[in-house]
Design a protein around this motif. Structure first.
Motif, PDB file in Angstrom:
ATOM      1  N   ARG A  43      -6.231   3.841  -6.489  1.00  0.00           N
ATOM      2  CA  ARG A  43      -7.470   3.113  -6.177  1.00  0.00           C
ATOM      3  C   ARG A  43      -7.151   1.689  -5.753  1.00  0.00           C
ATOM      4  O   ARG A  43      -7.812   1.126  -4.885  1.00  0.00           O
ATOM      5  N   ARG A  44      -6.144   1.128  -6.362  1.00  0.00           N
ATOM      6  CA  ARG A  44      -5.770  -0.261  -6.067  1.00  0.00           C
ATOM      7  C   ARG A  44      -4.817  -0.368  -4.878  1.00  0.00           C
ATOM      8  O   ARG A  44      -4.936  -1.275  -4.056  1.00  0.00           O
ATOM      9  N   HIS A  45      -3.839   0.546  -4.816  1.00  0.00           N
ATOM     10  CA  HIS A  45      -2.775   0.425  -3.820  1.00  0.00           C
ATOM     11  C   HIS A  45      -2.789   1.492  -2.735  1.00  0.00           C
ATOM     12  O   HIS A  45      -1.933   1.476  -1.849  1.00  0.00           O
ATOM     13  N   GLY A  46      -3.734   2.426  -2.809  1.00  0.00           N
ATOM     14  CA  GLY A  46      -3.787   3.465  -1.789  1.00  0.00           C
ATOM     15  C   GLY A  46      -4.232   2.907  -0.443  1.00  0.00           C
ATOM     16  O   GLY A  46      -5.098   2.045  -0.368  1.00  0.00           O
ATOM     17  N   TRP A  47      -3.616   3.379   0.632  1.00  0.00           N
ATOM     18  CA  TRP A  47      -3.919   2.915   1.968  1.00  0.00           C
ATOM     19  C   TRP A  47      -4.923   3.844   2.618  1.00  0.00           C
ATOM     20  O   TRP A  47      -4.764   5.067   2.599  1.00  0.00           O
ATOM     21  N   HIS A  48      -5.922   3.273   3.214  1.00  0.00           N
ATOM     22  CA  HIS A  48      -6.910   4.014   3.974  1.00  0.00           C
ATOM     23  C   HIS A  48      -6.988   3.362   5.334  1.00  0.00           C
ATOM     24  O   HIS A  48      -7.473   2.235   5.460  1.00  0.00           O
ATOM     25  N   ARG A  49      -6.473   4.049   6.317  1.00  0.00           N
ATOM     26  CA  ARG A  49      -6.423   3.504   7.683  1.00  0.00           C
ATOM     27  C   ARG A  49      -7.842   3.204   8.162  1.00  0.00           C
ATOM     28  O   ARG A  49      -8.754   3.993   7.979  1.00  0.00           O
ATOM     29  N   GLU A  50      -7.992   2.036   8.765  1.00  0.00           N
ATOM     30  CA  GLU A  50      -9.291   1.610   9.283  1.00  0.00           C
ATOM     31  C   GLU A  50      -9.678   2.486  10.471  1.00  0.00           C
ATOM     32  O   GLU A  50      -8.825   2.830  11.281  1.00  0.00           O
ATOM     33  N   PRO A  51     -10.961   2.828  10.593  1.00  0.00           N
ATOM     34  CA  PRO A  51     -11.403   3.612  11.753  1.00  0.00           C
ATOM     35  C   PRO A  51     -11.029   2.923  13.055  1.00  0.00           C
ATOM     36  O   PRO A  51     -11.144   1.695  13.168  1.00  0.00           O
TER      37      PRO A  51
ATOM     38  N   LYS B 133       0.845  -1.193   0.000  1.00  0.00           N
ATOM     39  CA  LYS B 133       0.000   0.000   0.000  1.00  0.00           C
ATOM     40  C   LYS B 133       0.881   1.243   0.000  1.00  0.00           C
ATOM     41  O   LYS B 133       2.032   1.208   0.423  1.00  0.00           O
ATOM     42  N   VAL B 134       0.325   2.341  -0.485  1.00  0.00           N
ATOM     43  CA  VAL B 134       1.039   3.617  -0.500  1.00  0.00           C
ATOM     44  C   VAL B 134       0.121   4.718   0.012  1.00  0.00           C
ATOM     45  O   VAL B 134      -1.097   4.571   0.029  1.00  0.00           O
ATOM     46  N   VAL B 135       0.725   5.826   0.427  1.00  0.00           N
ATOM     47  CA  VAL B 135       0.001   7.040   0.813  1.00  0.00           C
ATOM     48  C   VAL B 135       0.681   8.215   0.142  1.00  0.00           C
ATOM     49  O   VAL B 135       1.869   8.152  -0.193  1.00  0.00           O
ATOM     50  N   SER B 136      -0.057   9.292  -0.033  1.00  0.00           N
ATOM     51  CA  SER B 136       0.559  10.509  -0.564  1.00  0.00           C
ATOM     52  C   SER B 136       1.181  11.287   0.594  1.00  0.00           C
ATOM     53  O   SER B 136       0.839  11.071   1.764  1.00  0.00           O
ATOM     54  N   TYR B 137       2.077  12.202   0.263  1.00  0.00           N
ATOM     55  CA  TYR B 137       2.694  13.045   1.295  1.00  0.00           C
ATOM     56  C   TYR B 137       1.618  13.791   2.085  1.00  0.00           C
ATOM     57  O   TYR B 137       1.649  13.830   3.311  1.00  0.00           O
TER      58      TYR B 137
END
Length: 116
Positions: free
Chosen positions: A105-113, A29-33
């Motif tokens: 959309r495929r590799h973006g990380w979204h931290r779980e609540p 997974k990746v995140v933006s700055y």
């Protein structure tokens, strides 16, 4: 515990929050700055995040390579040691690069609540 050598007994709370958040980004997974800054509690801090990550000590175990520019663009130049290392690490984690971009959309990380 953070895996960055500290030169003083206490670390800047902003840096600590950034490092703790970065350490949570999972393999593949990746995140933006900007997203990393927001997740660490700092709004509109993308440039600060970039500068801070550029100062990480050699050999750090923090997954700096999982941080990309807006829209999934790789900001480290191809052909440079850092750029080549980032590309190799991302590929080793199964992240496909197309035109020096990651599909967010495929590799973006979204931290779980509730996780931080």
């Amino acid at each position: 515990m953070l895996d960055v050598p500290l030169t003083t007994p206490s670390i800047d709370p902003r840096r600590e929050a950034l490092y703790l958040t970065l350490a949570q980004v999972p393999e593949g997974k990746v995140v933006s700055y900007g997203q990393l800054g927001e997740l660490a509690g700092m709004v509109r801090a993308a440039r600060w995040v970039g500068r801070t990550l550029s100062q990480l000590p050699e050999g750090t175990r923090l997954p700096w390579h999982r941080v990309v520019a807006a829209g999934g663009r790789l900001s480290l130049q191809s052909g440079t040691p850092g750029g080549e290392e980032q590309r190799a690490r991302l590929r080793a984690e199964g992240i496909l690069l197309r035109n020096d971009r990651v599909d967010m959309r495929r590799h973006g990380w979204h931290r779980e609540p509730g996780n931080g």
